[in-house]
Design a protein around this motif. Structure first.
Motif, PDB file in Angstrom:
ATOM      1  N   LYS A 125       0.827  -1.207   0.000  1.00 52.62           N
ATOM      2  CA  LYS A 125       0.000   0.000   0.000  1.00 52.62           C
ATOM      3  C   LYS A 125       0.861   1.257   0.000  1.00 52.62           C
ATOM      4  O   LYS A 125       0.577   2.231  -0.711  1.00 52.62           O
ATOM      5  CB  LYS A 125      -0.930  -0.019   1.205  1.00 52.62           C
ATOM      6  CG  LYS A 125      -1.909   1.134   1.273  1.00 52.62           C
ATOM      7  CD  LYS A 125      -2.835   1.002   2.479  1.00 52.62           C
ATOM      8  CE  LYS A 125      -3.817   2.162   2.545  1.00 52.62           C
ATOM      9  NZ  LYS A 125      -4.727   2.033   3.725  1.00 52.62           N
ATOM     10  N   LEU A 126       1.936   1.239   0.775  1.00 52.58           N
ATOM     11  CA  LEU A 126       2.827   2.400   0.827  1.00 52.58           C
ATOM     12  C   LEU A 126       3.523   2.619  -0.511  1.00 52.58           C
ATOM     13  O   LEU A 126       3.690   3.758  -0.962  1.00 52.58           O
ATOM     14  CB  LEU A 126       3.857   2.207   1.935  1.00 52.58           C
ATOM     15  CG  LEU A 126       3.314   2.239   3.369  1.00 52.58           C
ATOM     16  CD1 LEU A 126       4.374   1.803   4.352  1.00 52.58           C
ATOM     17  CD2 LEU A 126       2.803   3.630   3.706  1.00 52.58           C
ATOM     18  N   LEU A 127       3.944   1.530  -1.169  1.00 53.39           N
ATOM     19  CA  LEU A 127       4.601   1.666  -2.461  1.00 53.39           C
ATOM     20  C   LEU A 127       3.624   2.162  -3.527  1.00 53.39           C
ATOM     21  O   LEU A 127       3.984   2.983  -4.374  1.00 53.39           O
ATOM     22  CB  LEU A 127       5.214   0.326  -2.872  1.00 53.39           C
ATOM     23  CG  LEU A 127       6.463  -0.096  -2.089  1.00 53.39           C
ATOM     24  CD1 LEU A 127       6.862  -1.520  -2.430  1.00 53.39           C
ATOM     25  CD2 LEU A 127       7.619   0.846  -2.361  1.00 53.39           C
ATOM     26  N   LYS A 128       2.402   1.678  -3.490  1.00 55.21           N
ATOM     27  CA  LYS A 128       1.410   2.148  -4.458  1.00 55.21           C
ATOM     28  C   LYS A 128       1.135   3.644  -4.262  1.00 55.21           C
ATOM     29  O   LYS A 128       0.940   4.384  -5.237  1.00 55.21           O
ATOM     30  CB  LYS A 128       0.112   1.353  -4.312  1.00 55.21           C
ATOM     31  CG  LYS A 128       0.214  -0.097  -4.737  1.00 55.21           C
ATOM     32  CD  LYS A 128       0.537  -0.261  -6.210  1.00 55.21           C
ATOM     33  CE  LYS A 128      -0.629   0.063  -7.097  1.00 55.21           C
ATOM     34  NZ  LYS A 128      -0.334  -0.220  -8.535  1.00 55.21           N
ATOM     35  N   ALA A 129       1.136   4.090  -3.007  1.00 61.79           N
ATOM     36  CA  ALA A 129       0.913   5.509  -2.741  1.00 61.79           C
ATOM     37  C   ALA A 129       2.050   6.369  -3.279  1.00 61.79           C
ATOM     38  O   ALA A 129       1.843   7.523  -3.672  1.00 61.79           O
ATOM     39  CB  ALA A 129       0.746   5.734  -1.235  1.00 61.79           C
ATOM     40  N   ALA A 130       3.268   5.807  -3.306  1.00 65.43           N
ATOM     41  CA  ALA A 130       4.422   6.561  -3.809  1.00 65.43           C
ATOM     42  C   ALA A 130       4.549   6.490  -5.325  1.00 65.43           C
ATOM     43  O   ALA A 130       5.318   7.248  -5.920  1.00 65.43           O
ATOM     44  CB  ALA A 130       5.702   6.028  -3.160  1.00 65.43           C
ATOM     45  N   ASP A 131       3.814   5.581  -5.958  1.00 58.71           N
ATOM     46  CA  ASP A 131       3.951   5.328  -7.398  1.00 58.71           C
ATOM     47  C   ASP A 131       3.000   6.236  -8.174  1.00 58.71           C
ATOM     48  O   ASP A 131       1.821   5.920  -8.353  1.00 58.71           O
ATOM     49  CB  ASP A 131       3.650   3.851  -7.676  1.00 58.71           C
ATOM     50  CG  ASP A 131       3.767   3.519  -9.152  1.00 58.71           C
ATOM     51  OD1 ASP A 131       4.464   4.257  -9.877  1.00 58.71           O
ATOM     52  OD2 ASP A 131       3.148   2.515  -9.572  1.00 58.71           O
ATOM     53  N   HIS A 132       3.531   7.349  -8.670  1.00 60.24           N
ATOM     54  CA  HIS A 132       2.708   8.313  -9.397  1.00 60.24           C
ATOM     55  C   HIS A 132       2.797   8.127 -10.905  1.00 60.24           C
ATOM     56  O   HIS A 132       2.091   8.815 -11.647  1.00 60.24           O
ATOM     57  CB  HIS A 132       3.136   9.742  -9.045  1.00 60.24           C
ATOM     58  CG  HIS A 132       3.100  10.027  -7.571  1.00 60.24           C
ATOM     59  ND1 HIS A 132       1.939   9.972  -6.828  1.00 60.24           N
ATOM     60  CD2 HIS A 132       4.101  10.334  -6.697  1.00 60.24           C
ATOM     61  CE1 HIS A 132       2.213  10.252  -5.558  1.00 60.24           C
ATOM     62  NE2 HIS A 132       3.515  10.471  -5.457  1.00 60.24           N
ATOM     63  N   ALA A 133       3.637   7.201 -11.360  1.00 58.74           N
ATOM     64  CA  ALA A 133       3.830   7.040 -12.804  1.00 58.74           C
ATOM     65  C   ALA A 133       3.577   5.609 -13.264  1.00 58.74           C
ATOM     66  O   ALA A 133       3.947   5.247 -14.382  1.00 58.74           O
ATOM     67  CB  ALA A 133       5.256   7.462 -13.186  1.00 58.74           C
ATOM     68  N   GLY A 134       2.958   4.790 -12.430  1.00 58.45           N
ATOM     69  CA  GLY A 134       2.647   3.420 -12.829  1.00 58.45           C
ATOM     70  C   GLY A 134       3.864   2.550 -13.025  1.00 58.45           C
ATOM     71  O   GLY A 134       3.901   1.720 -13.939  1.00 58.45           O
ATOM     72  N   ARG A 135       4.849   2.734 -12.147  1.00 55.36           N
ATOM     73  CA  ARG A 135       6.103   1.981 -12.311  1.00 55.36           C
ATOM     74  C   ARG A 135       6.200   0.760 -11.398  1.00 55.36           C
ATOM     75  O   ARG A 135       7.168   0.023 -11.480  1.00 55.36           O
ATOM     76  CB  ARG A 135       7.289   2.904 -12.035  1.00 55.36           C
ATOM     77  CG  ARG A 135       7.401   4.057 -13.016  1.00 55.36           C
ATOM     78  CD  ARG A 135       8.789   4.668 -12.988  1.00 55.36           C
ATOM     79  NE  ARG A 135       8.868   5.772 -13.930  1.00 55.36           N
ATOM     80  CZ  ARG A 135       8.892   7.055 -13.595  1.00 55.36           C
ATOM     81  NH1 ARG A 135       8.836   7.384 -12.315  1.00 55.36           N
ATOM     82  NH2 ARG A 135       8.966   7.992 -14.515  1.00 55.36           N
ATOM     83  N   TYR A 136       5.238   0.582 -10.529  1.00 52.45           N
ATOM     84  CA  TYR A 136       5.325  -0.524  -9.564  1.00 52.45           C
ATOM     85  C   TYR A 136       4.154  -1.487  -9.748  1.00 52.45           C
ATOM     86  O   TYR A 136       2.996  -1.067  -9.913  1.00 52.45           O
ATOM     87  CB  TYR A 136       5.307   0.017  -8.135  1.00 52.45           C
ATOM     88  CG  TYR A 136       5.004  -1.032  -7.086  1.00 52.45           C
ATOM     89  CD1 TYR A 136       5.874  -2.094  -6.863  1.00 52.45           C
ATOM     90  CD2 TYR A 136       3.832  -0.972  -6.333  1.00 52.45           C
ATOM     91  CE1 TYR A 136       5.595  -3.060  -5.900  1.00 52.45           C
ATOM     92  CE2 TYR A 136       3.547  -1.923  -5.368  1.00 52.45           C
ATOM     93  CZ  TYR A 136       4.429  -2.970  -5.160  1.00 52.45           C
ATOM     94  OH  TYR A 136       4.143  -3.921  -4.226  1.00 52.45           O
ATOM     95  N   ALA A 137       4.464  -2.780  -9.707  1.00 50.88           N
ATOM     96  CA  ALA A 137       3.415  -3.801  -9.761  1.00 50.88           C
ATOM     97  C   ALA A 137       3.890  -5.031  -9.005  1.00 50.88           C
ATOM     98  O   ALA A 137       5.080  -5.372  -9.021  1.00 50.88           O
ATOM     99  CB  ALA A 137       3.069  -4.162 -11.206  1.00 50.88           C
ATOM    100  N   MET A 138       2.942  -5.675  -8.331  1.00 49.24           N
ATOM    101  CA  MET A 138       3.202  -6.946  -7.674  1.00 49.24           C
ATOM    102  C   MET A 138       2.414  -8.032  -8.405  1.00 49.24           C
ATOM    103  O   MET A 138       1.256  -7.829  -8.764  1.00 49.24           O
ATOM    104  CB  MET A 138       2.795  -6.894  -6.194  1.00 49.24           C
ATOM    105  CG  MET A 138       3.054  -8.184  -5.427  1.00 49.24           C
ATOM    106  SD  MET A 138       2.591  -8.060  -3.662  1.00 49.24           S
ATOM    107  CE  MET A 138       3.957  -7.063  -3.048  1.00 49.24           C
TER     108      MET A 138
END
Length: 736
Positions: free
Chosen positions: A352-365
Motif C-alpha cells: 500500500k505504501l509503495l502504491k501511494a508513492a507510485d505516481h507514474a505506474g512503475r510498480y506492480a506486484m
C-alpha cells in the motif's frame, strides 16, 4: 535503516534493526565492496543459475558421487527421506537422500559428508522429520556426520542453503534438501511426482539456486567449515576435522553450459552478534546498494516482502521523476495462519505504501498462476533481485527484516560492470524467469523489453498477446478481515524463527498471569511430559494398538454390564479428553455399545463434562501455560473465540479445526464465557454425536446382519454426513 522521506508515508520500524548497527551502502555507486556489501569478492571459472528444484536436485544427484574428499550440506531443513529425482534416477543408487549418501560413502572410503541443519523449535516439529539427530539414517556410516546448529541468539535461525563438494563446486540459493521443494519449470497443476512422504501432494513450487566453482566455491567451503565448528560449544567436540583438499577443476556437469565464465562473485552474509563475534549486515547493504544503482528496471522474486529498509529505498526510487520500474513476483498468499498474520499483514501494508508513492505506474506486484480459471498459483520461494542488465543477486535471504539483520544468510552478487557478455547473461536469466511465468519464450520476452524498455509495460504486452492459463496475475495483497483489528500492532516477524510465534502471541494475548510461576511450570512440565510419553507410546509401542475401535468397544461393553456402567463410561470421556484420545472414537464406541438413543445421551453428556473440565483447566493454567501446549493454534482459536463467542464455539465444534481438548483449553484460557462455551459445545456437538452413534450401531448391524433396512439406514446416515460436510464447506467459503 534509511530515514523516511517526510513527504511519503512512514514505514514500520523493524524491532530487529533497533538493536543492530545500520548497514552502510557501498560508496561511489559500487555494489560489490568488501568494506560494506561483501565478505569476499572472488573469481569463479563458471557459474550458472539452476531454476527450480528439479534442475538443482538432478545436478546434485549427478555430482555428489564424483566427490573424493568432503561434502558439506547446510540448510534450514534437511530431510533424510526425500528423493532428489522422484520417479527414479536410473543410476543404480538408492532413491532416498540418506541411503543415497551412504551408498556414495561405500563407493569411496576416503569421503566424508557433513550435514548441518537448523536446531529448530518445537513449533516446526510437525512440519519436519521427527528427531533428525537421532535418525538411524544419519548414523548409518561412521563418515556421515549430522548436526543441528543452535549456536544463534534467541530467535535467530540458520537459514543458509548450501552444498559444496570437495571445496571446488558450490551451490547456494533458496532451495533446501527437504520436502515440498521439488518441482519442474512447467509447474503442472497436478504433477504426479510432486508428492511428499505418505504420497501427500503439494502445490507448484518455484525456486532457484546458483552453482559455481573456482576460488568463490572454496570460500563457501570455508564458510561451511566455520559454521560446522561453531555448531558445537567447543570446537574440539566431535571427531577430528579434516582439512580442505586441493581445489579441483573437473567438477562441472557436462550437460550444463555456464551462464558466466571467469566472473567475480561477491559473497554477502547476514549474521547476528553472538559469542563475541560482531554482527554482519552485508545482505542488507547489498540490497540497498542494488536498489540505488537501478536505472530502468528492478525485477524481484521473493517469498516475503516486508523489509523496512529495502521498502523505504524502493519507495524513494519509484517516486523519482525518472525512477525505475519495479516488478515484484511473490506468492499469492502466505502459507498458514501465522504467516498470514505476520508476513501477509506486513506485505499488504508495504504494498500500500509503495502504491501511494507510485505516481507514474512503475510498480506492480504479481503472483504466478498456472491455471488462471481455477486459481492454481505457484508458491514462490526464490530469493532473487535483477537490476537492469547489470546486477544479479541470488541467495537465501528473504526481503524481510530477519534476513537483513538476524538470521544467518548467504547471497551472491554478480556485477556486469559494463561487460557485454555478462550483461547478456543477466538479461537471459531474467528473460528465462519471465518466460517461465508467462508461458512465453526468452526471445519473445527480449523483444517485448526491447520495444517497451520498461519492465511492467513489457509484461503487460506479453499478457495481452497470450490466451494461456499460465501467467503473472496482478496481486493486491489484502489483510484478512479477522486480522484487520490487529494489523497495526504486528511486529515484523519471520515465521521460520521460533521466537516469532511467541512474540506474536504475547502481543495479542498480553494478559499477565497471577498464579505462582513455580506451580504453573510444574503443571506445564507434567502435562508436556505426559503428552510426549503418550505420543511415544502411541507411535512406537503396542499401547497404540490397544486403543483400537474393537478394543475400546470390548472394554466399554464390559463396563456397561456393571451396575455403574453408564456413569463409568461418562467419566471415561473426561479422562480421555485430558489424555487427548480422539473424542470421535469414543462417541462411536458409545453408540455401538449402548445403541443410538442411549449412546447419544451418554456421549453428549460425557463430551459436555469433558469440555467443562478442559475449560476449567485452561482458565486455571492461564494463557501463557496453555500457549506452550497449544503453540500457534492458540492465537488463531483465541481470536475466533473472543470475537465471536457463542457462534465461534458452534462453528469450531461443527468444523473441528483443532483437537477437542485444545479447543477446550483455548476457550478457558481466552476467558470465553462459560455459558456461551457450554451452549456452543452442546449445539455444535449434538448433530455429530447423534449421527456418529447412529452410524456406528447401524454400520455394525449392516455388516453382521445385513438387511435392506440396515443397509438403507447406513446409506441415509452416509448421505447426511456428506450433505453436512458440503453445506459447512459452502458456508465457510462464503465467509472467506
Amino acid at each position: 535503516m534509511s530515514e523516511p522521506n517526510p513527504t511519503q508515508p512512514e514505514l514500520l520500524d523493524s524491532p530487529s534493526s533497533d538493536t543492530e548497527a545500520a548497514a552502510p551502502i557501498a560508496p561511489n555507486g559500487a555494489v560489490m565492496d568488501t568494506a560494506s556489501t561483501c565478505e569476499w569478492i572472488l573469481r569463479a571459472h563458471r557459474a550458472s543459475v539452476l531454476i527450480d528444484a528439479a534442475s538443482y536436485y538432478s545436478v546434485l544427484r549427478d555430482m555428489i558421487p564424483r566427490a573424493r574428499h568432503t561434502i558439506f550440506i547446510l540448510g534450514w531443513d534437511i530431510d533424510s527421506r526425500i528423493e532428489l529425482v522422484p520417479g527414479g534416477a536410473n543410476d543404480g543408487l538408492p532413491p532416498r537422500l540418506s541411503e543415497f549418501l551412504c551408498a556414495v560413502l561405500d563407493a569411496n572410503p576416503q569421503l566424508r559428508i557433513h550435514l548441518l541443519g537448523w536446531d529448530f523449535a518445537m513449533l516446526y516439529a510437525f512440519e519436519r522429520e521427527w528427531l533428525p539427530s537421532y535418525k538411524p539414517a544419519w548414523h548409518a556410516r561412521r563418515r556421515l556426520s549430522f548436526r543441528l546448529d543452535g549456536r544463534h541468539p534467541l530467535g535467530a535461525s540458520h537459514h543458509q542453503k548450501i552444498v559444496v563438494i570437495d571445496d571446488s563446486l558450490a551451490f547456494t540459493g533458496g532451495i533446501d534438501l527437504t520436502g515440498s521443494r521439488w518441482d519442474t519449470p512447467e509447474h503442472r497443476p497436478a504433477d504426479p511426482l510432486r508428492k511428499n512422504l505418505g504420497k501427500t501432494s503439494y502445490g507448484p513450487m518455484h525456486d532457484a539456486q546458483l552453482m559455481f566453482d573456482g576460488a568463490a566455491a572454496a570460500a563457501i567451503a570455508h564458510l561451511a567449515r566455520e559454521r560446522w565448528r561453531r555448531s558445537r560449544a567447543s570446537h574440539k567436540a566431535g571427531r577430528p576435522f579434516i582439512e580442505k583438499p586441493a581445489a579441483r577443476t573437473d567438477l562441472w556437469p557436462s550437460g550444463i553450459e555456464p551462464d558466466f565464465t571467469d566472473v567475480d562473485l561477491g559473497i554477502s552474509l547476514t549474521e547476528s552478534a553472538y559469542d563475541g563475534r560482531p554482527a554482519i549486515q552485508q545482505v542488507k547493504a547489498l540490497h540497498l546498494s542494488a536498489v540505488a544503482a537501478a536505472r530502468r528496471n528492478i525485477y524481484v522474486e521473493n517469498q516475503y516482502f516486508t523489509a523496512n529498509s529495502v521498502g523505504a529505498a524502493l519507495q524513494k526510487r519509484i517516486a523519482e521523476e525518472n525512477g525505475p520500474d519495479l516488478a515484484m513476483v511473490c506468492p499469492y498468499r502466505q502459507n498458514g495462519w501465522l504467516q498470514e498474520a505476520t508476513m501477509g499483514v506486513l506485505r499488504a501494508r508495504l504494498h500500500k505504501l509503495l502504491k501511494a508513492a507510485d505516481h507514474a505506474g512503475r510498480y506492480a506486484m504479481y503472483a504466478p498462476v498456472v491455471d488462471a480459471p481455477n486459481g492454481k498459483f505457484v508458491n514462490v520461494h526464490s530469493k532473487m533481485m535483477i537490476v537492469d542488465e547489470r546486477l544479479l543477486v541470488i541467495g537465501s535471504a528473504n526481503l524481510n527484516n530477519r534476513s537483513m539483520v538476524l538470521d544467518s544468510e548467504c547471497c551472491i552478487v554478480i556485477d556486469a560492470r559494463g561487460d557485454p557478455q555478462r550483461q547478456q547473461a543477466i538479461a537471459r536469466i531474467r528473460n528465462r524467469l519471465l518466460a517461465e511465468h508467462l508461458a512465453s519464450s526468452e526471445t519473445e520476452v527480449a523483444q517485448a523489453l526491447a520495444r517497451h524498455g520498461r519492465l511492467n509495460a513489457a509484461i503487460a504486452s506479453l499478457k495481452a498477446g497470450s490466451d494461456s492459463v499460465r501467467t503473472l496475475e496482478p496481486l493486491t495483497p489484502q489483510v484478512p478481515p479477522e486480522l484487520r483489528d490487529i494489523a497495526e500492532g504486528v511486529h515484523v516477524l519471520d515465521p521460520e524463527a521460533p521466537i516469532a510465534a511467541n512474540e506474536l502471541i504475547a502481543q495479542f494475548l498480553p494478559e499477565p498471569t497471577h498464579r505462582p510461576v513455580i506451580v504453573k511450570l510444574l503443571v506445564l512440565g507434567a502435562l508436556a511430559l505426559g503428552v510426549v510419553a503418550l505420543t511415544v507410546a502411541w507411535r512406537f509401542t503396542p499401547f497404540g494398538h490397544e486403543l483400537s475401535f474393537a478394543k475400546l468397544a470390548s472394554e466399554t461393553q464390559r463396563l456397561a454390564a456393571t451396575h455403574f456402567g453408564p456413569l463409568a463410561v461418562v467419566a471415561m470421556y473426561v479422562a480421555a479428553a485430558l489424555l487427548s484420545v480422539p473424542v470421535t472414537l469414543l462417541i462411536a464406541v458409545t453408540g455401538f455399545v449402548f445403541g443410538a438413543v442411549a449412546g447419544a445421551a451418554y456421549a453428549l453428556t460425557g463430551t459436555l463434562i469433558a469440555a467443562a473440565a478442559g475449560w476449567a483447566a485452561g482458565a486455571w493454567l492461564g494463557r501463557d501455560a496453555v500457549r506452550e501446549l497449544a503453540g500457534a493454534r492458540l492465537n488463531q482459536l483465541s481470536e475466533r473465540l473472543r470475537s465471536k463467542g457463542l457462534m465461534a464455539v458452534i462453528l469450531l465444534r461443527l468444523v473441528p479445526v483443532a483437537p477437542f481438548s485444545i479447543v477446550n483449553l483455548a476457550a478457558g484460557a481466552s476467558h470465553v464465557r462459560f455459558r456461551d462455551f457450554m451452549a456452543g459445545t452442546a449445539i455444535g456437538m449434538a448433530p455429530g454425536v447423534v449421527l456418529a452413534t447412529s452410524f456406528a450401531r447401524q454400520l455394525v448391524a449392516a455388516v453382521t446382519h445385513p438387511t435392506p433396512l440396515s443397509l438403507m439406514l447406513v446409506g441415509v446416515i452416509g448421505v447426511a454426513l456428506v450433505s453436512m460436510s458440503l453445506v459447512l464447506r459452502r458456508m465457510l467459503t462464503r465467509r472467506e
